[in-house]
Design an enzyme around this catalytic site. Sequence first.
Site, PDB file in Angstrom:
ATOM      1  N   LYS A 114       0.826  -1.215   0.000  1.00  0.00           N
ATOM      2  CA  LYS A 114       0.000   0.000   0.000  1.00  0.00           C
ATOM      3  C   LYS A 114       0.858   1.262   0.000  1.00  0.00           C
ATOM      4  O   LYS A 114       0.520   2.239  -0.647  1.00  0.00           O
ATOM      5  CB  LYS A 114      -0.935   0.015   1.215  1.00  0.00           C
ATOM      6  CG  LYS A 114      -2.100  -0.952   1.078  1.00  0.00           C
ATOM      7  CD  LYS A 114      -3.134  -0.710   2.165  1.00  0.00           C
ATOM      8  CE  LYS A 114      -4.346  -1.625   1.950  1.00  0.00           C
ATOM      9  NZ  LYS A 114      -5.309  -1.544   3.062  1.00  0.00           N
ATOM     10  N   LYS A 205      -7.538  -9.176  -9.109  1.00  0.00           N
ATOM     11  CA  LYS A 205      -8.768  -9.333  -8.333  1.00  0.00           C
ATOM     12  C   LYS A 205      -9.675  -8.124  -8.513  1.00  0.00           C
ATOM     13  O   LYS A 205      -9.206  -7.022  -8.787  1.00  0.00           O
ATOM     14  CB  LYS A 205      -8.472  -9.615  -6.865  1.00  0.00           C
ATOM     15  CG  LYS A 205      -7.991  -8.456  -6.037  1.00  0.00           C
ATOM     16  CD  LYS A 205      -8.012  -8.835  -4.544  1.00  0.00           C
ATOM     17  CE  LYS A 205      -8.073  -7.588  -3.679  1.00  0.00           C
ATOM     18  NZ  LYS A 205      -8.524  -7.820  -2.313  1.00  0.00           N
ATOM     19  N   LYS A 208     -11.851  -2.337  -5.250  1.00  0.00           N
ATOM     20  CA  LYS A 208     -12.243  -0.934  -5.380  1.00  0.00           C
ATOM     21  C   LYS A 208     -11.051  -0.043  -5.662  1.00  0.00           C
ATOM     22  O   LYS A 208     -11.190   0.990  -6.282  1.00  0.00           O
ATOM     23  CB  LYS A 208     -12.974  -0.461  -4.136  1.00  0.00           C
ATOM     24  CG  LYS A 208     -12.126  -0.506  -2.880  1.00  0.00           C
ATOM     25  CD  LYS A 208     -12.889  -0.056  -1.663  1.00  0.00           C
ATOM     26  CE  LYS A 208     -12.087  -0.297  -0.412  1.00  0.00           C
ATOM     27  NZ  LYS A 208     -12.145  -1.674   0.067  1.00  0.00           N
TER      28      LYS A 208
HETATM   29  P1  ADP Z   1     -10.908  -4.105  -1.924  1.00  0.00           P
HETATM   30  O1  ADP Z   1      -9.944  -5.144  -2.444  1.00  0.00           O
HETATM   31  O2  ADP Z   1     -11.991  -3.777  -2.881  1.00  0.00           O
HETATM   32  O3  ADP Z   1     -10.181  -2.899  -1.381  1.00  0.00           O
HETATM   33  P2  ADP Z   1     -11.078  -4.890   0.781  1.00  0.00           P
HETATM   34  O4  ADP Z   1      -9.617  -5.103   0.733  1.00  0.00           O
HETATM   35  O5  ADP Z   1     -11.621  -3.758   1.587  1.00  0.00           O
HETATM   36  O6  ADP Z   1     -11.639  -4.787  -0.699  1.00  0.00           O
HETATM   37  O7  ADP Z   1     -11.709  -6.262   1.232  1.00  0.00           O
HETATM   38  C1  ADP Z   1     -12.832  -6.400   2.069  1.00  0.00           C
HETATM   39  C2  ADP Z   1     -13.157  -7.872   2.166  1.00  0.00           C
HETATM   40  O8  ADP Z   1     -13.590  -8.372   0.901  1.00  0.00           O
HETATM   41  C3  ADP Z   1     -11.983  -8.752   2.562  1.00  0.00           C
HETATM   42  O9  ADP Z   1     -12.461  -9.803   3.373  1.00  0.00           O
HETATM   43  C4  ADP Z   1     -11.477  -9.290   1.250  1.00  0.00           C
HETATM   44  O10 ADP Z   1     -10.810 -10.525   1.380  1.00  0.00           O
HETATM   45  C5  ADP Z   1     -12.770  -9.428   0.459  1.00  0.00           C
HETATM   46  N1  ADP Z   1     -12.511  -9.239  -0.968  1.00  0.00           N
HETATM   47  C6  ADP Z   1     -12.142  -8.092  -1.567  1.00  0.00           C
HETATM   48  N2  ADP Z   1     -12.004  -8.243  -2.885  1.00  0.00           N
HETATM   49  C7  ADP Z   1     -12.296  -9.545  -3.151  1.00  0.00           C
HETATM   50  C8  ADP Z   1     -12.334 -10.348  -4.333  1.00  0.00           C
HETATM   51  N3  ADP Z   1     -12.057  -9.812  -5.522  1.00  0.00           N
HETATM   52  N4  ADP Z   1     -12.668 -11.650  -4.225  1.00  0.00           N
HETATM   53  C9  ADP Z   1     -12.970 -12.184  -3.013  1.00  0.00           C
HETATM   54  N5  ADP Z   1     -12.950 -11.496  -1.866  1.00  0.00           N
HETATM   55  C10 ADP Z   1     -12.610 -10.196  -1.915  1.00  0.00           C
HETATM   56 NA    NA Z   2      -7.882  -3.859  -0.802  1.00  0.00          NA
END
Ligand code: ADP
Ligand code: NA
Length: 338
Positions: A114, A205, A208
């Site tokens: 990050k 993946k 956001k």
């Molecule tokens: P982002 O990757 O959009 O920033 P976060 O890191 O805030 O999302 O993740 C919040 C939750 O959602 C975590 O438990 C993470 O493992 C799950 N998560 C986020 N993106 C995915 C994805 N593409 N597939 C499966 N789980 C996900």
């Molecule tokens: Na993330």
Amino acid sequence: AASPRVLSGIQPTADSFHLGNYLGALRQWVALQDTHEAFYCVVDLHAITVDYEPAVLRRRCKVAAAQLLAMGVDPDRSTLFVQSQVPEHAELAWVLGSITGFGEAGRMTQFKDKSAKQGASAASVGLFTYPILQAADILLYTPEPGEGERDFQVPVGEDQRQHLELTRTLAQRFNHRFGTTFVVPEAYIPQGAAKIADLQEPLSKMSKSSSSPQGILDVLEESGPLRKKIMRSVTDTGTEVRYDPEEKPGVTNLLRIYSALAQTPVTDLEQRYAGSGYGQFKKDLAALVIDTFTPIRERTEKLLADERDLDRILARGAARAGEVARGTMDVVRDRVGF
Ligand code: ADP
Ligand code: NA
């Protein structure tokens, strides 16, 4: 024995949760309520470790909580709350930070990833100590040690394993140094959790922070755009609906989504769409996503139309969480010499 306790948090850093959040985490939050005593937390203290706008943060906390309720988090069975409403999170983080090595914290790969994006020296100290706050988020809700050896679980995806490992280390270190206080939490691999890729870049993946709007399916999005994105999702040359992560990552991702939403094995789907090409498959998938998201969006809108109920639910959650958190902190404060 008492049902196991589970703790999980999610950041309010977007205007909507996306399909990856739903299938990778939040759907399991709902299911876990049947077997666990759950504490679910919207972690706004974590969200301020990077650039943000206060008014936007406040709004996103509400929208996040409303979506969780709309998905089926039941405030009568589970404790749903906003982290900043329970000040013990910050207090325990300070105590745990004082038994964390600087080098140990420096090995956290998520910080490296990050902070690399903004230049390591531009990153905040809060972003650096984020995993320690996460440890506090979890350990505050420890069952009482010895309380019938009650299980204490944290659902984790791959990306959070290292942070949970640190939490476990800190719990053990604290117990060793000050006397047994925390049950050491276990990683819990949720049933049916799926990793979802970006619709346009199926090797990355859905996220956001990195997905373009065309690659991400938001829970609060209207049917029209959802359908369009799915119909235009990247597939592969050929026409065969076949699960093949190497050769066909796009179709494979769509199969994973379909399989997770319909709770149908991928092999059944391959058979059902044998010879029918991508078109019908995508159309049916779009209908499935829309059928899943529409009621969640409508319930979310209803909850946000009159925020008094929502505020009451969150106040009740914070009161219940605060009770448990204060119980833990009373012991911690005594142990560390306050
Ligand atoms: P982002 O990757 O959009 O920033 P976060 O890191 O805030 O999302 O993740 C919040 C939750 O959602 C975590 O438990 C993470 O493992 C799950 N998560 C986020 N993106 C995915 C994805 N593409 N597939 C499966 N789980 C996900
Ligand atoms: Na993330």
